[in-house]
Design a protein around this motif. Sequence first.
Motif, PDB file in Angstrom:
ATOM      1  N   ALA A  68       0.933  -1.248   0.115  1.00  0.00           N
ATOM      2  CA  ALA A  68       0.132   0.048   0.120  1.00  0.00           C
ATOM      3  C   ALA A  68       0.963   1.351   0.076  1.00  0.00           C
ATOM      4  O   ALA A  68       0.271   2.466  -0.044  1.00  0.00           O
ATOM      5  N   SER A  69       2.118   1.097  -0.007  1.00  0.00           N
ATOM      6  CA  SER A  69       2.925   2.061  -0.021  1.00  0.00           C
ATOM      7  C   SER A  69       2.986   2.749  -1.465  1.00  0.00           C
ATOM      8  O   SER A  69       3.114   2.460  -2.595  1.00  0.00           O
ATOM      9  N   ARG A  70       2.723   4.169  -1.395  1.00  0.00           N
ATOM     10  CA  ARG A  70       3.117   5.218  -2.570  1.00  0.00           C
ATOM     11  C   ARG A  70       4.251   5.177  -3.188  1.00  0.00           C
ATOM     12  O   ARG A  70       4.531   5.375  -4.435  1.00  0.00           O
ATOM     13  N   PHE A  71       5.248   5.280  -2.178  1.00  0.00           N
ATOM     14  CA  PHE A  71       6.797   5.422  -2.774  1.00  0.00           C
ATOM     15  C   PHE A  71       7.608   4.496  -2.606  1.00  0.00           C
ATOM     16  O   PHE A  71       8.782   4.497  -3.146  1.00  0.00           O
ATOM     17  N   ALA A  72       7.231   3.494  -1.694  1.00  0.00           N
ATOM     18  CA  ALA A  72       8.163   2.360  -1.514  1.00  0.00           C
ATOM     19  C   ALA A  72       7.360   1.183  -1.652  1.00  0.00           C
ATOM     20  O   ALA A  72       7.577  -0.016  -0.903  1.00  0.00           O
ATOM     21  N   HIS A  73       6.531   1.079  -2.676  1.00  0.00           N
ATOM     22  CA  HIS A  73       5.703  -0.376  -3.029  1.00  0.00           C
ATOM     23  C   HIS A  73       6.506  -1.348  -3.205  1.00  0.00           C
ATOM     24  O   HIS A  73       7.548  -1.497  -3.886  1.00  0.00           O
ATOM     25  N   GLU A  74       6.255  -2.231  -2.566  1.00  0.00           N
ATOM     26  CA  GLU A  74       6.497  -3.782  -2.540  1.00  0.00           C
ATOM     27  C   GLU A  74       5.538  -4.872  -2.720  1.00  0.00           C
ATOM     28  O   GLU A  74       4.539  -4.726  -1.855  1.00  0.00           O
ATOM     29  N   THR A  75       5.463  -5.850  -3.416  1.00  0.00           N
ATOM     30  CA  THR A  75       4.284  -6.898  -3.359  1.00  0.00           C
ATOM     31  C   THR A  75       4.649  -7.791  -2.135  1.00  0.00           C
ATOM     32  O   THR A  75       5.814  -8.172  -1.626  1.00  0.00           O
ATOM     33  N   CYS A  76       3.594  -7.759  -1.488  1.00  0.00           N
ATOM     34  CA  CYS A  76       3.618  -8.602  -0.132  1.00  0.00           C
ATOM     35  C   CYS A  76       3.986 -10.301  -0.484  1.00  0.00           C
ATOM     36  O   CYS A  76       3.644 -10.646  -1.548  1.00  0.00           O
ATOM     37  N   LYS A  77       4.584 -10.631   0.556  1.00  0.00           N
ATOM     38  CA  LYS A  77       4.919 -12.062   0.438  1.00  0.00           C
ATOM     39  C   LYS A  77       3.872 -12.982   0.951  1.00  0.00           C
ATOM     40  O   LYS A  77       3.115 -12.319   1.968  1.00  0.00           O
ATOM     41  N   ASN A  78       3.508 -13.912   0.339  1.00  0.00           N
ATOM     42  CA  ASN A  78       2.619 -15.108   0.986  1.00  0.00           C
ATOM     43  C   ASN A  78       1.305 -14.337   1.215  1.00  0.00           C
ATOM     44  O   ASN A  78       0.434 -14.383   1.945  1.00  0.00           O
ATOM     45  N   CYS A  79       0.852 -13.746  -0.204  1.00  0.00           N
ATOM     46  CA  CYS A  79      -0.371 -12.988  -0.283  1.00  0.00           C
ATOM     47  C   CYS A  79      -1.259 -13.170  -1.494  1.00  0.00           C
ATOM     48  O   CYS A  79      -0.615 -13.870  -2.443  1.00  0.00           O
ATOM     49  N   LEU A  80      -2.263 -12.608  -1.700  1.00  0.00           N
ATOM     50  CA  LEU A  80      -2.832 -12.882  -2.948  1.00  0.00           C
ATOM     51  C   LEU A  80      -2.372 -11.866  -4.094  1.00  0.00           C
ATOM     52  O   LEU A  80      -1.757 -10.992  -3.618  1.00  0.00           O
ATOM     53  N   GLU A  81      -2.943 -12.159  -5.382  1.00  0.00           N
ATOM     54  CA  GLU A  81      -2.457 -11.193  -6.261  1.00  0.00           C
ATOM     55  C   GLU A  81      -3.240  -9.802  -5.947  1.00  0.00           C
ATOM     56  O   GLU A  81      -4.223  -9.531  -5.462  1.00  0.00           O
ATOM     57  N   GLU A  82      -2.450  -8.808  -6.266  1.00  0.00           N
ATOM     58  CA  GLU A  82      -2.897  -7.522  -5.668  1.00  0.00           C
ATOM     59  C   GLU A  82      -4.309  -7.158  -6.163  1.00  0.00           C
ATOM     60  O   GLU A  82      -4.972  -6.532  -5.279  1.00  0.00           O
ATOM     61  N   SER A  83      -4.531  -7.285  -7.361  1.00  0.00           N
ATOM     62  CA  SER A  83      -5.888  -6.783  -7.843  1.00  0.00           C
ATOM     63  C   SER A  83      -6.892  -7.735  -6.990  1.00  0.00           C
ATOM     64  O   SER A  83      -7.986  -7.318  -7.363  1.00  0.00           O
ATOM     65  N   LYS A  84      -6.827  -8.829  -6.368  1.00  0.00           N
ATOM     66  CA  LYS A  84      -7.652  -9.420  -5.846  1.00  0.00           C
ATOM     67  C   LYS A  84      -7.675  -9.520  -4.207  1.00  0.00           C
ATOM     68  O   LYS A  84      -8.197  -9.960  -3.424  1.00  0.00           O
ATOM     69  N   CYS A  85      -6.906  -8.670  -3.730  1.00  0.00           N
ATOM     70  CA  CYS A  85      -6.530  -8.579  -2.131  1.00  0.00           C
ATOM     71  C   CYS A  85      -7.487  -7.525  -1.525  1.00  0.00           C
ATOM     72  O   CYS A  85      -7.155  -6.202  -1.696  1.00  0.00           O
ATOM     73  N   ARG A  86      -8.381  -7.707  -0.916  1.00  0.00           N
ATOM     74  CA  ARG A  86      -9.377  -6.719  -0.433  1.00  0.00           C
ATOM     75  C   ARG A  86      -8.586  -6.082   1.010  1.00  0.00           C
ATOM     76  O   ARG A  86      -8.899  -4.990   1.260  1.00  0.00           O
ATOM     77  N   LEU A  87      -7.463  -6.886   1.666  1.00  0.00           N
ATOM     78  CA  LEU A  87      -6.639  -6.145   2.587  1.00  0.00           C
ATOM     79  C   LEU A  87      -5.943  -4.949   1.994  1.00  0.00           C
ATOM     80  O   LEU A  87      -5.767  -3.980   2.836  1.00  0.00           O
ATOM     81  N   ARG A  88      -5.453  -5.181   0.853  1.00  0.00           N
ATOM     82  CA  ARG A  88      -4.466  -4.108   0.191  1.00  0.00           C
ATOM     83  C   ARG A  88      -5.462  -2.796  -0.147  1.00  0.00           C
ATOM     84  O   ARG A  88      -5.088  -1.823   0.541  1.00  0.00           O
TER      85      ARG A  88
END
Length: 142
Positions: free
Chosen positions: A92-112
């Motif tokens: 969720a970081s605007r300037f230091a974005h990283e894909t979370c490990k052990n998570c869903l695809e970002e487009s399907k992640c409601r937590l994100r």
Amino acid sequence: MLSQRTRYTIRALQHLADHYGEGPIQLTQIADAQNIPAKFLTVILSEMSRAGLVATLRGKDGGYWLALAPVDISYGDIVRLTRGSLALVPCASRFAHETCKNCLEESKCRLRELMLRVRDETAHVLDGITLADPIALENAPH
């Protein structure tokens, strides 16, 4: 959660804002008034000096002061400088974005999606309050 470093930085800059325009404030005065270890405060103020928020003068009559007017320093600026991001999760970081490990695809992640909203609301609040704004203590006598 804010780190101890971020909390110390905020308190040190609040102290300098309270004394804005009075000239250099000695490190020991800030450390004593804000209950910050002097060695840690030295590091913090050096970092804030490199970031352009604090100016310093060495010597007997030296000390620290805000390099910018308190109205020009938001709490969002301070948190970003010390934490790197307002986001609670890396995706969720605007300037230091990283894909979370052990998570869903970002487009399907409601937590994100929730954390993006939290980040944006946090930014709205912290960017809207500056060191010049009075912050009353809730439990202070009226």
